[in-house]
Design an enzyme around this catalytic site. Structure first.
Site, PDB file in Angstrom:
ATOM      1  N   HIS A 171      48.092 -40.627  90.966  1.00  0.00           N
ATOM      2  CA  HIS A 171      47.453 -40.185  92.213  1.00  0.00           C
ATOM      3  C   HIS A 171      46.024 -39.719  91.991  1.00  0.00           C
ATOM      4  O   HIS A 171      45.132 -39.992  92.792  1.00  0.00           O
ATOM      5  CB  HIS A 171      48.266 -39.052  92.838  1.00  0.00           C
ATOM      6  N   ARG A 224      49.491 -54.935  97.277  1.00  0.00           N
ATOM      7  CA  ARG A 224      50.630 -54.290  96.610  1.00  0.00           C
ATOM      8  C   ARG A 224      51.201 -53.263  97.585  1.00  0.00           C
ATOM      9  O   ARG A 224      50.456 -52.466  98.143  1.00  0.00           O
ATOM     10  CB  ARG A 224      50.175 -53.588  95.334  1.00  0.00           C
ATOM     11  N   ARG A 248      52.678 -58.682  99.126  1.00  0.00           N
ATOM     12  CA  ARG A 248      53.692 -58.819  98.079  1.00  0.00           C
ATOM     13  C   ARG A 248      54.829 -57.852  98.361  1.00  0.00           C
ATOM     14  O   ARG A 248      54.603 -56.669  98.611  1.00  0.00           O
ATOM     15  CB  ARG A 248      53.100 -58.519  96.713  1.00  0.00           C
ATOM     16  N   GLU A 275      54.926 -65.264  87.034  1.00  0.00           N
ATOM     17  CA  GLU A 275      54.647 -64.158  86.114  1.00  0.00           C
ATOM     18  C   GLU A 275      55.439 -64.241  84.817  1.00  0.00           C
ATOM     19  O   GLU A 275      55.318 -63.369  83.963  1.00  0.00           O
ATOM     20  CB  GLU A 275      54.975 -62.824  86.797  1.00  0.00           C
ATOM     21  N   ASN A 296      48.765 -60.569  84.588  1.00  0.00           N
ATOM     22  CA  ASN A 296      49.015 -59.317  83.849  1.00  0.00           C
ATOM     23  C   ASN A 296      50.415 -59.368  83.242  1.00  0.00           C
ATOM     24  O   ASN A 296      50.626 -59.020  82.088  1.00  0.00           O
ATOM     25  CB  ASN A 296      48.922 -58.104  84.776  1.00  0.00           C
ATOM     26  N   ASP A 297      51.367 -59.795  84.057  1.00  0.00           N
ATOM     27  CA  ASP A 297      52.736 -59.908  83.548  1.00  0.00           C
ATOM     28  C   ASP A 297      52.945 -61.171  82.732  1.00  0.00           C
ATOM     29  O   ASP A 297      53.633 -61.153  81.715  1.00  0.00           O
ATOM     30  CB  ASP A 297      53.737 -59.861  84.705  1.00  0.00           C
ATOM     31  N   ARG A 317      52.036 -54.662  78.286  1.00  0.00           N
ATOM     32  CA  ARG A 317      50.695 -54.611  78.876  1.00  0.00           C
ATOM     33  C   ARG A 317      50.085 -53.211  78.860  1.00  0.00           C
ATOM     34  O   ARG A 317      48.884 -53.049  78.962  1.00  0.00           O
ATOM     35  CB  ARG A 317      50.710 -55.164  80.316  1.00  0.00           C
ATOM     36  N   CYS A 340      45.973 -63.797  90.842  1.00  0.00           N
ATOM     37  CA  CYS A 340      45.687 -62.439  91.320  1.00  0.00           C
ATOM     38  C   CYS A 340      45.793 -61.411  90.190  1.00  0.00           C
ATOM     39  O   CYS A 340      45.649 -60.224  90.429  1.00  0.00           O
ATOM     40  CB  CYS A 340      46.591 -62.066  92.481  1.00  0.00           C
TER      41      CYS A 340
HETATM   42  C1  PEP Z   1      50.241 -59.366  87.662  1.00  0.00           C
HETATM   43  O1  PEP Z   1      51.282 -59.158  87.037  1.00  0.00           O
HETATM   44  O2  PEP Z   1      49.295 -60.053  87.221  1.00  0.00           O
HETATM   45  C2  PEP Z   1      50.050 -58.795  88.998  1.00  0.00           C
HETATM   46  C3  PEP Z   1      49.011 -59.119  89.738  1.00  0.00           C
HETATM   47  O3  PEP Z   1      50.960 -57.880  89.438  1.00  0.00           O
HETATM   48  P1  PEP Z   1      51.015 -56.359  88.932  1.00  0.00           P
HETATM   49  O4  PEP Z   1      49.759 -56.103  88.138  1.00  0.00           O
HETATM   50  O5  PEP Z   1      51.111 -55.529  90.151  1.00  0.00           O
HETATM   51  O6  PEP Z   1      52.248 -56.372  88.101  1.00  0.00           O
HETATM   52 MG    MG Z   2      53.003 -58.386  88.082  1.00  0.00          MG
END
Ligand code: PEP
Ligand code: MG
Length: 593
Positions: A194, A301, A337, A436, A459-460, A470, A507
């Protein structure tokens, strides 16, 4: 003594000034019992302090709503709920009544029990909420001990300071005065805590997750904080300060220059258009995305609606949040999402049992398909919002076709109910999946039969492909999207999307990385979604680099055998068109490295 620390960049900006080390800590509560005849009076004192704390938090909440907006103000709901929690109240009263403890001591003990229960749960998102617990405890204990209201007022100290603390509680963060505070550096915290969200909303440069930095630096010591790269330097040399001052000027000029791009087309010099959308975590960020030239929202998100809450969000509240964003972009798509719970994000009301490997556990679509009440409510809210724009539904962590089929069935049932109730929605909405996991890539041609679009969550995808967490700072060097395996998976997804005639967008953070943009362009991916602050930087790249050049460099990179080779090939290709030194991000850690 010079000390350099690299933490997590949480809010951009470069500042130089004296440190102010804040020990925002719960005061020591003296031992001691109260005589039997005073027990009831002590219980009464506890209730009065609780009521007082609620009033005070509501007041801060009202001020926050005025300063930052109603969604940000909701951050205080859990604290108010905590103060009315029956377990908390009954437990404290029992301590006072049965053990003749003072109100402060009884409350402290009950809070310690809460804290240890939460710590045992061990989820990072629950850990973030420990801050709320601390805020509440601090306020009530100080009141009971007759100490002044803990709220901070740094005004009047004269010089502006960089606030250094172990962690910042939400009420403290929102009360920080831009006129007194230059920036924030904390030992703990994550980008999603936060206080980090609030620092961004307040435009205060911030770096979090700095280890024991607050123990190492003294009040008054000069320091540099670079919120773009996540670096802090205590006791910098004269020359270093000059370098950062110069960098600050350059970065500001660069940002001004970039702002001019906001309303220019997102197209490469050889006329390849690239759809550039924004990632947002809160509905209020949609305006900033629009101002920075976003062509819609590529990732909304929705976890803000559930994390830290003690009850499920109602359909109406969700509908209003989704509609608000859709209305900011009447001519563009908004990808909502569905809840990506689990992993590092868990709402308190789910009472999630601890898992050995939360990122390999009950997460995202798996949670939604198990908790169909929660999921149906969200799907209805999104369907209703689809009446107000091109709202698309995006499913996280899809691993198999059946997950899409089951979601579609739920959607059809909810559509039926909406029709029966005469509630409007757009029956032509799109349903797509995030790619992902390597599993999703390998079955992408199958998934494409059920999905209207793919969005690569890099990212995932990187963490699941490389088996590298990560969020693990120790492994940061190994967490690279430029590993040849990841490049191959991106390539395969792009090909599968092309063959099926559906849009493939990205994304994940890769879309905000200059080398990443070059790579994705070269793979023929022409829809990107990045945080509002990165939109203009990414557009600058798109407008500077011919797609044909990117394709040539990437054809070569697809043959590479190591991440270093891939990176070198991409860097060589893009450097012909751009000087990368001004771009923000971790690939360019510091001007004095
Ligand atoms: C990702 O995994 O790349 C993604 C955009 O989702 P998050 O970062 O919310 O897991
Ligand atoms: Mg993700």
């Amino acid at each position: 003594m010079r000390l350099v620390r690299d933490g997590t960049p949480a809010s951009p900006g470069i500042v130089i000034g004296p440190a102010y080390v804040l020990r925002w800590e719960i005061p020591r509560v003296p031992h001691g019992n109260v005589p039997a005849k005073e027990v009831e009076r002590e219980i009464e004192r506890f209730h009065q302090a609780r009521e007082w704390a609620k009033r005070r938090i509501r007041e801060i909440q009202r001020q926050t709503a005025q300063r930052l907006g109603s969604v940000e103000a909701k951050i205080f709901d859990p604290q108010i709920l905590m103060l009315d929690d029956v377990d908390l109240i009954d437990g404290t009263v029992a301590y006072i009544r049965e053990n003749h403890l003072s109100a402060a001591r009884g409350f402290e003990l009950r809070m310690l029990e809460f804290e240890s229960e939460w710590r045992r749960a061990g989820h990072p998102m629950v850990m973030d909420r420990l801050n709320d617990l601390m805020d509440v405890e601090l306020r009530v204990v100080r009141r009971l001990l007759g100490l002044p209201d803990p709220d901070l007022d740094l005004r009047g100290n004269g010089e502006k300071v960089i606030l250094v603390a172990r962690d910042l509680t939400p009420t403290l963060t929102v009360q920080l005065d831009r006129r007194a505070v230059l920036g924030i550096a904390t030992d703990a915290g994550t980008r999603t805590s936060h206080s980090a969200i609030l620092a961004r909303a307040l435009n205060l440069p911030a770096v979090v997750s700095l280890g024991d930095f607050s123990e190492q630096v003294r009040t008054g010591e000069l320091m540099i904080l670079d919120g773009r790269t996540g670096r802090v330097i205590a006791g910098p040399a004269e020359q270093e300060q000059a370098v950062y001052r110069e960098r600050d000027v350059k970065v500001r000029e660069w940002e001004q220059e970039l702002l001019l791009l906001a309303h220019l087309d997102s197209v490469t010099p050889d006329r390849q258009p690239v759809t550039l959308r924004a990632n947002i975590d809160l509905p209020t960020e949609a305006d900033s995305a629009r101002v920075h030239g976003a062509q819609g929202i590529g990732l909304f998100r929705t976890e803000f609606l559930v994390v830290g809450r003690s009850s499920m969000p109602e359909e109406e509240e969700q509908y209003r949040a989704y509609r608000q964003v859709a209305e900011v972009f009447p001519h563009h798509a908004v990808f909502i999402r569905t809840f990506d719970l689990g992993g590092d994000k868990f709402p308190l009301f789910l009472h999630m049992p601890p898992e050995e490997n939360p990122f390999l556990g009950w997460r995202a679509i798996r949670v939604s398909l198990d908790l169909t009440d929660l999921f149906r409510t969200q799907l209805r809210a999104v369907l209703r919002a689809s009446a107000h724009g091109d709202v698309r539904i995006m499913l996280p962590l899809i691993n198999e076709v059946d997950e899409v089929r089951r979601t579609r069935k739920l959607l059809e049932e909810e559509e039926e109910r909406l029709r029966a109730q005469g509630i409007a929605f757009n029956p032509g909405y799109k349903l797509g999946v995030m790619i992902e996991t390597p599993a999703a890539v390998l079955i992408a041609p199958e998934l494409a039969k059920y999905a209207d679009f793919f969005s690569l969550g890099t990212n995932d995808l990187v963490q699941y492909t490389l088996a590298v967490d990560r969020g693990n700072a120790r492994l940061a060097r190994l967490y690279t999207p430029f590993h040849p395996s990841v490049v191959q998976l991106l390539h395969q997804t792009a090909e599968a999307g092309r063959a099926a005639g559906i849009e493939v967008s990205v994304c994940g953070e890769l879309a905000a990385n200059p080398l990443g943009v070059f790579l994705l362009l070269g793979l023929g991916i022409t829809a990107l979604s990045v945080g509002p602050a990165s939109l203009t930087e990414v557009k600058k790249i798109i407008r500077s680099v011919p797609a044909t050049d990117a394709r040539e460099a990437v054809a070569e990179a697809l043959q590479a055998s190591t991440p270093a080779e891939v990176t070198a090939m991409l860097a060589r290709g893009i450097s012909r068109w751009l000087d990368l030194s001004l771009f923000s991000g971790r690939w360019n850690l510091s001007p004095v490295d």
